[in-house]
Design a protein around this motif. Structure first.
Motif, mmCIF file in Angstrom:
data_model
loop_
_atom_site.group_PDB
_atom_site.id
_atom_site.type_symbol
_atom_site.label_atom_id
_atom_site.label_comp_id
_atom_site.label_asym_id
_atom_site.label_seq_id
_atom_site.Cartn_x
_atom_site.Cartn_y
_atom_site.Cartn_z
ATOM 1 N N UNK A 110 -2.783 63.637 -38.972
ATOM 2 C CA UNK A 110 -2.662 63.033 -40.297
ATOM 3 C C UNK A 110 -3.852 63.355 -41.176
ATOM 4 N N UNK A 111 -5.025 63.611 -40.551
ATOM 5 C CA UNK A 111 -6.228 63.859 -41.335
ATOM 6 C C UNK A 111 -6.992 65.078 -40.810
ATOM 7 N N UNK A 112 -7.513 65.837 -41.738
ATOM 8 C CA UNK A 112 -8.403 66.964 -41.442
ATOM 9 C C UNK A 112 -9.796 66.554 -41.893
ATOM 10 N N UNK A 113 -10.767 66.672 -41.003
ATOM 11 C CA UNK A 113 -12.119 66.244 -41.328
ATOM 12 C C UNK A 113 -12.982 67.443 -41.697
ATOM 13 N N UNK A 114 -13.358 67.508 -42.957
ATOM 14 C CA UNK A 114 -14.341 68.486 -43.413
ATOM 15 C C UNK A 114 -15.716 67.815 -43.370
ATOM 16 N N UNK A 115 -16.651 68.197 -44.214
ATOM 17 C CA UNK A 115 -17.984 67.587 -44.161
ATOM 18 C C UNK A 115 -18.714 67.832 -45.473
#
Length: 259
Positions: free
Chosen positions: A191-196
């Motif tokens: 459900x979520x893609x974690x960038x930074x």
């Protein structure tokens, strides 16, 4: 701008040359045709209780990119791109234990296959796991099918070795996800893609002092990108954790940061 300058390799320490090439080469094991579509020491033997294993129930629509938390609490998420020797992983975990810090490790799938004890150690020390593709390619160059395959193959390896597909996906060789990568991650169940928002630049091996200066940009809610497999990261980590403590920032898992 989509991309930041990045090497194809994460840095594999004592991992064999063959394993390193498999995990970090710019091309996957089965070379898909590029698409022209573009888009916008050792640790203690006792273990701690790992975070809950969650399997996403995402319906398959595009994932949502998350870059940082709200900053409402004095917390930061240290995230590690996962590859490297078991020895380096154990040393990093020991330092995190000493400072009572929790992190999220985005594992490269071939690392999961080749060094499964490292994955289990991350889990057993109470840290969080995420999906960082199977072979760490320049993912945006891939046609839709092979792109999805990179994500699903890592997902399945994590499920087999650690009992979880990971709570988040992170694209390889790019600070931010493209729309195509968000769509592929959603199809794979994330459900979520974690960038930074903070890059430690430890993957360039600039030395411990430079890594520590780069992480000083972190603020409440920041997601910091770091890498296993680099001696400089180990050298910098005690100072980074001490700096955070001085500033009243607590390193937590991504799930804790976003709660």
């Amino acid at each position: 701008m989509r991309r930041i300058s990045r090497r194809a390799a994460l840095g594999y320490g004592a991992v064999t040359t063959a394993a390193a090439l498999t995990a970090c080469g710019a091309q996957p094991e089965a070379g898909p045709a590029p698409t022209t579509t573009t888009a916008s020491t050792p640790p203690p033997t006792t273990t701690t209780t790992p975070p809950p294993t969650t399997t996403t129930t995402h319906a398959g629509g595009p994932a949502v990119e998350v870059v940082r938390g709200s900053g409402a609490r004095p917390e930061v998420a240290l995230t590690f791109h996962g590859a490297g020797s078991l020895d380096i992983t154990r040393r990093v975990l020991a330092l995190l234990d000493q400072h009572h810090a929790k992190v999220t490790v985005f594992a490269v799938g071939s690392w999961v296959r080749d060094v499964p004890d490292a994955i289990r150690a991350v889990r057993d020390h109470g840290h969080e796991l995420g999906n960082h593709t199977w072979s760490h390619p320049d993912l945006e160059r891939f046609a839709p099918g092979p792109m999805l395959g990179e994500i699903e193959r890592c997902r399945d390896a994590l499920s087999t070795v650690a009992g979880t597909p990971g709570n988040y996906f992170r694209q390889s060789q790019g600070q931010h996800a493209t729309q195509r990568e968000l769509e592929a991650a959603g199809k794979a169940g994330y459900a979520r893609v974690l960038s930074y928002d903070v890059d430690s630049l430890d993957w360039t091996d600039p030395g411990a002092a430079a890594i520590r200066r780069a992480t000083a940009a972190a603020k409440a809610g920041s997601v910091v990108s770091m890498h296993l497999g680099h001696e400089g990261t180990i050298a910098a980590l005690p100072g980074i954790l001490a700096d955070f403590a001085t500033r009243g920032l607590t390193p937590v898992t991504t799930t804790e940061l976003l709660r």
